[in-house]
Every structure is written in structure tokens, then in C-alpha cells.
Scaffold this motif. Structure first.
Motif, PDB file in Angstrom:
ATOM      1  N   THR A  51       3.881   0.773  -6.688  1.00 14.03           N
ATOM      2  CA  THR A  51       3.125   1.631  -7.024  1.00 14.03           C
ATOM      3  C   THR A  51       2.934   2.213  -5.637  1.00 14.03           C
ATOM      4  O   THR A  51       3.198   2.041  -4.680  1.00 14.03           O
ATOM      5  N   SER A  52       2.295   3.453  -5.633  1.00 17.88           N
ATOM      6  CA  SER A  52       0.725   3.646  -4.709  1.00 17.88           C
ATOM      7  C   SER A  52       0.280   3.889  -4.735  1.00 17.88           C
ATOM      8  O   SER A  52      -0.635   4.219  -5.922  1.00 17.88           O
ATOM      9  N   GLY A  53      -1.290   3.570  -3.846  1.00 23.71           N
ATOM     10  CA  GLY A  53      -2.304   3.788  -3.476  1.00 23.71           C
ATOM     11  C   GLY A  53      -3.279   5.272  -3.823  1.00 23.71           C
ATOM     12  O   GLY A  53      -2.392   6.199  -3.258  1.00 23.71           O
ATOM     13  N   GLN A  69      -7.716   0.673  -9.263  1.00 23.37           N
ATOM     14  CA  GLN A  69      -6.242   0.481  -8.459  1.00 23.37           C
ATOM     15  C   GLN A  69      -6.042  -0.813  -9.043  1.00 23.37           C
ATOM     16  O   GLN A  69      -5.678  -1.454  -8.987  1.00 23.37           O
ATOM     17  N   ASP A  70      -7.180  -0.806  -7.761  1.00 23.71           N
ATOM     18  CA  ASP A  70      -7.194  -2.163  -7.036  1.00 23.71           C
ATOM     19  C   ASP A  70      -7.306  -3.561  -7.846  1.00 23.71           C
ATOM     20  O   ASP A  70      -6.762  -4.268  -7.670  1.00 23.71           O
ATOM     21  N   LEU A  73      -4.321  -4.116  -9.865  1.00 20.89           N
ATOM     22  CA  LEU A  73      -2.859  -5.290  -9.430  1.00 20.89           C
ATOM     23  C   LEU A  73      -3.897  -5.727  -8.942  1.00 20.89           C
ATOM     24  O   LEU A  73      -2.942  -7.017  -9.247  1.00 20.89           O
ATOM     25  N   VAL A  83       4.022  -7.127  -6.557  1.00 20.73           N
ATOM     26  CA  VAL A  83       3.355  -5.815  -6.109  1.00 20.73           C
ATOM     27  C   VAL A  83       3.899  -4.977  -4.952  1.00 20.73           C
ATOM     28  O   VAL A  83       3.740  -5.686  -3.825  1.00 20.73           O
ATOM     29  N   HIS A  84       4.693  -4.226  -5.382  1.00 25.62           N
ATOM     30  CA  HIS A  84       5.109  -3.392  -4.492  1.00 25.62           C
ATOM     31  C   HIS A  84       4.791  -2.087  -3.921  1.00 25.62           C
ATOM     32  O   HIS A  84       3.958  -1.815  -4.948  1.00 25.62           O
ATOM     33  N   TYR A  85       4.307  -1.865  -2.966  1.00 26.66           N
ATOM     34  CA  TYR A  85       3.148  -0.507  -1.985  1.00 26.66           C
ATOM     35  C   TYR A  85       4.035   0.429  -1.464  1.00 26.66           C
ATOM     36  O   TYR A  85       4.706   0.168  -0.605  1.00 26.66           O
ATOM     37  N   ARG A  87       3.888   5.475  -0.825  1.00 26.18           N
ATOM     38  CA  ARG A  87       2.480   5.946  -0.267  1.00 26.18           C
ATOM     39  C   ARG A  87       2.614   7.392  -1.100  1.00 26.18           C
ATOM     40  O   ARG A  87       3.850   7.244  -1.691  1.00 26.18           O
ATOM     41  N   LYS A 118       4.587  11.221  -3.911  1.00 30.73           N
ATOM     42  CA  LYS A 118       5.228   9.183  -3.826  1.00 30.73           C
ATOM     43  C   LYS A 118       6.230   9.460  -3.548  1.00 30.73           C
ATOM     44  O   LYS A 118       7.304   9.407  -3.479  1.00 30.73           O
ATOM     45  N   THR A 121       8.851   5.032  -3.036  1.00 24.12           N
ATOM     46  CA  THR A 121       9.457   4.197  -4.712  1.00 24.12           C
ATOM     47  C   THR A 121      10.378   3.957  -5.366  1.00 24.12           C
ATOM     48  O   THR A 121      10.840   2.758  -5.689  1.00 24.12           O
TER      49      THR A 121
END
Length: 229
Positions: A51-53, A69-70, A73, A83-85, A87, A118, A121
Motif C-alpha cells: 500500500t501507500s500512505g 488507514q493507519d 493497517l 505490510v509493505h509501503y 509512496r 502510486k 507498489t
């Protein structure tokens, strides 16, 4: 069949839960259910979520959207999801002006826009799937992942599935399209052609019956379902 899932969070949000009352989705429970319907002997061993913040300045509810969202997660992580971030990148661009559906776009009539993309990802998902596949040969047979499942409708990931299919023919490949029941979506044929099976639709009943409780325990403070969800 020991299985690992790779989830495109952006696809899941906009394909399954955006605009619904199902945002507090118990994703591990939903995936276990779907995979066992498709493959009854399946054991889900790992879920990777990409995902992306949220950018508060562009979100409909500003900081509340980022906090939601936070919180979600944190609920996923408490259930063993990795979870992989990536941007988001926001840049000024120009795009053809929309007049109506009957008028084709023209490069001679453009307007300035903000373009939000994004980043990282898709490539991260592809590399993660391939690397996990490559590691299996070094493990004892009893510990090897036997099936990889992609949860995305993004055809940019087709080359990754094709490479895994060619290089690791003993691995089974599945695709779950995050397409909610009742929504008209184009079937990504290229993904279908590189998988052993594909789930094309997630029903509303499946979404409704796989929701987190309002309070999800974590190692620190509990994750509480956002009030507006």
C-alpha cells in the motif's frame, strides 16, 4: 497446499470497499474463505499487503482518512499480515480537456492538472512474488510454499506471473480479482492466462461476513473501527 497471498491494497480498497460499509474488512479471513472455496486443501501461510500512505491534503476527510488507514493497517498487522509501503507522487501535468463523451480528446486543447501516482507498489509485488518462488528450492519439501495467489486486477503484473510460471512450473498460481459483486469490470485476460485459477467476483455476503470486530487487540493499544466506517 501451503499458500502465500500478495495483495494490492489500492486495488482492494477501490475494487471492494470504497463507498461501502465494509471498509473494516477482515482480509485474512476473507482470503482464507475464498482460497478454500477454490482449493479445499489450502493452508494460508502468509499474506503480504502492499500500500501507500494516504495524503491528508488530498483525502476526502483529511487527517481522519490517514488515521483510519493507519488504524486499519495496525489491525492487519495484529493478524499476522506483513505490510509493505510504497509512496504517492504528486506532480503538475497537462491533460486533454474533457468536453463530453462524443468529443475525442485533443492534444491541442489541454488543461493543467495535478497527477497523483502510486509508486513502487507494482514492482515491489512482482519482485516479492518472484523472490519467494526462488527461495522455495532451498527449503525442505515439507516447508515449501506450493501456491502463490495474487490479489489484484492490475495487468502490469502479468509479466511477473508469466516469469514465475515459466521458471517455477511446480508452483501453482491463483488470482483473486478484487471486483465487488454488481460492479461492471473488465476481465483482465492476460492475468487469467497466466494462472491456474481465478476468482472473478467477491460477493457482498462474503464482504459482510468477514469484518473485524469493532475492537481489534494489538500488542499496544487496540485498533478501533473508525467511527465513520
Amino acid at each position: 497446499m501451503r499458500t502465500a497471498c500478495f495483495v494490492d491494497g489500492y486495488n482492494v480498497f477501490y475494487g471492494l470497499v470504497a463507498g461501502t460499509r465494509y471498509k473494516w474488512l477482515n482480509l485474512p479471513a476473507l482470503l482464507k474463505h475464498i482460497i478454500r472455496v477454490e482449493q479445499p486443501d489450502t493452508e494460508l501461510k502468509a499474506i503480504s499487503f502492499f500500500t501507500s500512505g494516504v495524503k491528508p491534503s488530498l483525502a476526502s476527510r483529511g487527517n481522519l482518512s490517514k488515521e483510519a488507514q493507519d488504524t486499519y493497517l495496525r489491525a492487519l498487522i495484529a493478524q499476522g499480515v506483513t505490510v509493505h509501503y510504497g509512496r504517492h507522487q504528486l506532480e503538475p501535468r497537462c491533460a486533454p480537456r474533457f468536453v463530453n463523451k462524443e468529443t475525442p480528446p485533443s492534444r491541442l486543447d489541454q488543461v493543467p492538472i495535478w497527477k497523483l501516482e502510486k509508486k513502487e507498489t507494482d514492482v515491489h509485488i512482482a519482485i516479492s512474488m518472484y523472490r519467494l518462488a526462488a527461495r522455495q528450492a532451498q527449503l525442505p519439501a515439507a516447508e515449501r510454499i506450493q501456491q502463490l495467489v495474487l490479489v489484484s486486477a492490475d495487468t502490469d503484473l502479468t509479466p511477473a506471473l508469466r516469469a514465475i510460471q515459466e521458471d517455477f512450473p511446480d508452483l501453482r498460481l491463483g488470482v483473486i480479482l478484487p471486483h465487488r459483486e454488481g460492479m461492471k469490470r473488465t476481465l483482465p485476460g492476460s492475468l487469467r492466462n497466466t494462472a491456474h485459477w481465478m476468482r472473478q467476483v467477491v460477493t457482498e455476503e462474503e464482504l459482510a461476513s468477514n469484518q473485524f470486530p469493532d475492537r481489534v487487540p494489538t500488542q499496544k493499544r487496540p485498533a478501533l473501527k473508525p467511527s465513520y466506517w
